[in-house]
Enzyme design. Structure first.
Site, mmCIF file in Angstrom:
data_model
loop_
_atom_site.group_PDB
_atom_site.id
_atom_site.type_symbol
_atom_site.label_atom_id
_atom_site.label_comp_id
_atom_site.label_asym_id
_atom_site.label_seq_id
_atom_site.Cartn_x
_atom_site.Cartn_y
_atom_site.Cartn_z
ATOM 1 N N ARG A 56 51.204 -11.488 47.303
ATOM 2 C CA ARG A 56 50.269 -11.042 48.351
ATOM 3 C C ARG A 56 49.552 -9.763 47.912
ATOM 4 O O ARG A 56 48.371 -9.560 48.178
ATOM 5 C CB ARG A 56 51.024 -10.761 49.652
ATOM 6 C CG ARG A 56 51.934 -11.844 50.172
ATOM 7 C CD ARG A 56 51.190 -13.015 50.784
ATOM 8 N NE ARG A 56 50.576 -13.872 49.806
ATOM 9 C CZ ARG A 56 51.248 -14.701 48.968
ATOM 10 N NH1 ARG A 56 52.572 -14.749 48.996
ATOM 11 N NH2 ARG A 56 50.614 -15.470 48.114
ATOM 12 N N GLN A 86 47.397 -5.875 63.285
ATOM 13 C CA GLN A 86 48.615 -6.591 62.940
ATOM 14 C C GLN A 86 48.638 -6.942 61.446
ATOM 15 O O GLN A 86 49.653 -7.410 60.941
ATOM 16 C CB GLN A 86 48.716 -7.878 63.764
ATOM 17 C CG GLN A 86 48.831 -7.649 65.266
ATOM 18 C CD GLN A 86 48.685 -8.935 66.053
ATOM 19 O OE1 GLN A 86 47.626 -9.229 66.586
ATOM 20 N NE2 GLN A 86 49.748 -9.715 66.116
ATOM 21 N N ASN A 87 47.525 -6.713 60.772
ATOM 22 C CA ASN A 87 47.389 -7.108 59.376
ATOM 23 C C ASN A 87 47.995 -6.066 58.445
ATOM 24 O O ASN A 87 47.942 -4.864 58.719
ATOM 25 C CB ASN A 87 45.915 -7.324 59.028
ATOM 26 C CG ASN A 87 45.285 -8.397 59.900
ATOM 27 O OD1 ASN A 87 45.963 -9.335 60.330
ATOM 28 N ND2 ASN A 87 44.006 -8.269 60.183
ATOM 29 N N HIS A 104 52.373 -3.687 61.668
ATOM 30 C CA HIS A 104 53.345 -4.502 60.939
ATOM 31 C C HIS A 104 53.526 -4.071 59.488
ATOM 32 O O HIS A 104 54.044 -4.834 58.679
ATOM 33 C CB HIS A 104 52.942 -5.982 61.009
ATOM 34 C CG HIS A 104 52.975 -6.522 62.405
ATOM 35 N ND1 HIS A 104 52.274 -7.637 62.807
ATOM 36 C CD2 HIS A 104 53.636 -6.078 63.511
ATOM 37 C CE1 HIS A 104 52.505 -7.862 64.100
ATOM 38 N NE2 HIS A 104 53.318 -6.926 64.548
#
Length: 229
Positions: A56, A86-87, A104
């Site tokens: 990622r 939230q990313n 997050h």
């Protein structure tokens, strides 16, 4: 200057090419999210989790902010914009947004498995044997399912200060982030941008649904907000 608070989710990053597991039966890049995004998954197979986030992280080096990210940054010229995301990517920051709160965690950071406040910048692969100053293994600085959300209290404070609240690219299914909208003050306008919007319940606020993808919806939102300046 009026305060615009924006809650963003996977939908805005997806338009830059970052994959989401939201629409794929719980699979994220071919992995069950419980195997790569939970403390149990980490204990079960640390190498798998490290490799997953290394991939990622590599992808994040290859993608660019899209028009939606850029317009939100440009809105700082006319509004006091706070992004609650939230990313775990840094696309908002790269687009120019100056006030970004990550609920997050962040891909380009790691932390000690013992001291959650021992956080380091990290843009390369993270491997077994990469240790903090006290000799403890480092892990991705990601809030996994089942873990507390340290930034939530700050997010609640920001939400309660909003003059306008926008929700962009999120299914409003992941809590506690999805519950933030319920903490807006009465009569604060809420704008919800998503091609498949969820039903927002139990709100007395005026809610405008904008059933568009993030890039198109943010352009439409800008038109609405500029009439209020």
């Amino acid at each position: 200057m009026k305060k615009l608070v924006v809650l963003t989710g996977a939908g805005i990053s997806a338009e830059s090419g970052i994959k989401t597991f939201r629409d794929s039966d719980g699979l994220w890049e071919g992995h069950n999210v419980m195997d790569v995004a939970t403390p149990e998954g980490w204990r079960k197979n640390q190498e798998l989790v490290l490799d997953f986030y290394n991939q990622r992280r590599k992808q994040l080096h290859e993608v660019q902010p899209n028009l939606g990210h850029k317009i939100l940054a440009e809105l700082e010229n006319d509004f006091d914009v706070h992004i609650i995301t939230q990313n775990v990517d840094n696309l908002h920051e790269r687009a120019g947004s100056s006030k970004v709160l990550h609920l997050h965690g962040e891909l380009f950071k790691v932390r000690s498995i013992i001291d959650k406040n021992n956080i380091l910048d990290w843009k390369i692969d993270l491997k077994t044997g990469d240790l903090d100053a006290n000799g403890f293994q480092l892990r991705p600085h990601i809030v996994w399912f089942g873990e507390d959300v340290p930034a939530l209290e700050e997010a609640l404070v920001i939400t309660q200060q909003a003059d306008y609240f926008a929700v962009i690219g999120t299914s409003l299914q992941v809590y506690p982030a999805a519950g933030l909208v319920e903490f807006t003050l009465p009569n604060v306008p809420i704008y919800y941008i998503d091609p498949n919007p969820a039903t927002i319940k139990n709100l007395s606020n005026p809610v405008e649904i904008i059933p568009m993808n993030a890039t198109e919806g943010v352009q439409f939102l800008r038109e609405i907000l500029m009439k209020r300046v």
